[in-house]
Scaffold this motif. Sequence first.
Motif, PDB file in Angstrom:
ATOM      1  N   SER A  69       0.835  -1.206   0.000  1.00  0.00           N
ATOM      2  CA  SER A  69       0.000   0.000   0.000  1.00  0.00           C
ATOM      3  C   SER A  69       0.871   1.258   0.000  1.00  0.00           C
ATOM      4  CB  SER A  69      -0.889   0.027   1.246  1.00  0.00           C
ATOM      5  OG  SER A  69      -0.098   0.181   2.415  1.00  0.00           O
ATOM      6  N   GLU A  98       2.201   1.747   3.486  1.00  0.00           N
ATOM      7  CA  GLU A  98       3.416   0.964   3.780  1.00  0.00           C
ATOM      8  C   GLU A  98       4.653   1.649   3.208  1.00  0.00           C
ATOM      9  OE1 GLU A  98       5.492  -3.397   3.038  1.00  0.00           O
ATOM     10  OE2 GLU A  98       3.392  -3.140   2.478  1.00  0.00           O
ATOM     11  N   THR A 109      -1.907  10.190   8.041  1.00  0.00           N
ATOM     12  CA  THR A 109      -2.052   8.867   8.652  1.00  0.00           C
ATOM     13  C   THR A 109      -0.728   8.402   9.241  1.00  0.00           C
ATOM     14  OG1 THR A 109      -3.808   8.319   7.093  1.00  0.00           O
ATOM     15  CG2 THR A 109      -2.796   6.481   8.264  1.00  0.00           C
ATOM     16  N   MET A 125      -0.052   7.564  13.182  1.00  0.00           N
ATOM     17  CA  MET A 125       0.389   6.237  13.625  1.00  0.00           C
ATOM     18  C   MET A 125       1.685   6.310  14.428  1.00  0.00           C
ATOM     19  SD  MET A 125      -0.328   3.876  10.312  1.00  0.00           S
ATOM     20  CE  MET A 125      -1.444   2.513  10.603  1.00  0.00           C
ATOM     21  N   ASP A 135       1.131   8.022  17.912  1.00  0.00           N
ATOM     22  CA  ASP A 135       0.213   7.319  18.808  1.00  0.00           C
ATOM     23  C   ASP A 135       1.020   6.472  19.799  1.00  0.00           C
ATOM     24  OD1 ASP A 135      -1.772   5.862  20.077  1.00  0.00           O
ATOM     25  OD2 ASP A 135      -2.716   5.176  18.233  1.00  0.00           O
ATOM     26  N   ASN A 146       0.746  -0.369  17.796  1.00  0.00           N
ATOM     27  CA  ASN A 146       0.083  -0.405  16.502  1.00  0.00           C
ATOM     28  C   ASN A 146      -0.234  -1.847  16.116  1.00  0.00           C
ATOM     29  OD1 ASN A 146       0.160  -0.513  13.368  1.00  0.00           O
ATOM     30  ND2 ASN A 146      -0.172   1.634  13.868  1.00  0.00           N
ATOM     31  N   ARG A 147      -1.431  -2.105  15.638  1.00  0.00           N
ATOM     32  CA  ARG A 147      -1.857  -3.454  15.255  1.00  0.00           C
ATOM     33  C   ARG A 147      -2.278  -3.519  13.782  1.00  0.00           C
ATOM     34  NH1 ARG A 147      -0.487  -5.920  19.646  1.00  0.00           N
ATOM     35  NH2 ARG A 147      -1.361  -5.272  21.638  1.00  0.00           N
ATOM     36  N   SER A 148      -1.868  -2.546  13.007  1.00  0.00           N
ATOM     37  CA  SER A 148      -2.235  -2.490  11.594  1.00  0.00           C
ATOM     38  C   SER A 148      -1.325  -3.414  10.771  1.00  0.00           C
ATOM     39  CB  SER A 148      -2.094  -1.055  11.086  1.00  0.00           C
ATOM     40  OG  SER A 148      -0.726  -0.723  10.937  1.00  0.00           O
ATOM     41  N   PRO A 149      -1.617  -3.575   9.480  1.00  0.00           N
ATOM     42  CA  PRO A 149      -0.730  -4.375   8.622  1.00  0.00           C
ATOM     43  C   PRO A 149       0.698  -3.825   8.518  1.00  0.00           C
ATOM     44  CG  PRO A 149      -2.866  -4.091   7.571  1.00  0.00           C
ATOM     45  CD  PRO A 149      -2.854  -3.198   8.790  1.00  0.00           C
ATOM     46  N   ALA A 195       2.332  -2.575  11.172  1.00  0.00           N
ATOM     47  CA  ALA A 195       2.725  -2.440  12.584  1.00  0.00           C
ATOM     48  C   ALA A 195       4.226  -2.576  12.799  1.00  0.00           C
ATOM     49  CB  ALA A 195       1.979  -3.469  13.436  1.00  0.00           C
TER      50      ALA A 195
END
Length: 137
Positions: free
Chosen positions: A59, A62, A91, A95, A98, A102-105, A107
């Motif tokens: 993405s 990424e 974004t 991220m 924060d 992080n638990r996103s793809p 992370a």
Amino acid sequence: MDNSRPLEKWTKLPVGWCKLNVNGAFAEADGTGAAGMILRNHHGVVIFASCRFLPRCSSALEAEIAACMEGVSLTLEWSYDPFIRETDSTTAVAMITDATVNRSPVASLVEETKRLLGLGREHGIAHVRRDGNQVSH
């Protein structure tokens, strides 16, 4: 009536600070990406500029986070000065700032960037409009 905004320009930093501009790019057609980064001192003099091909990328986010992580890593190697990191991705800024895990793809990239930023170097992070981040494209 002209609704265009004036172009955003490089802003001068406090003496002794550096500015890291980063940008990621993503090609959905073949799943590749690129990361670009440039570090300049408070006079605007280039300390380093780098780009990297990402042979597997899922993405635009990424690619952007990869550029952030590599840019921070290189900044820590090339300079001892405090720095401000600029990106045109709100974004990515959210991220990385924060405090929660992080638990996103992306992370692993986010958490490694946070780890690098936590090594004690004074730093800041800022969102900049896309036209103000052209140098890292």
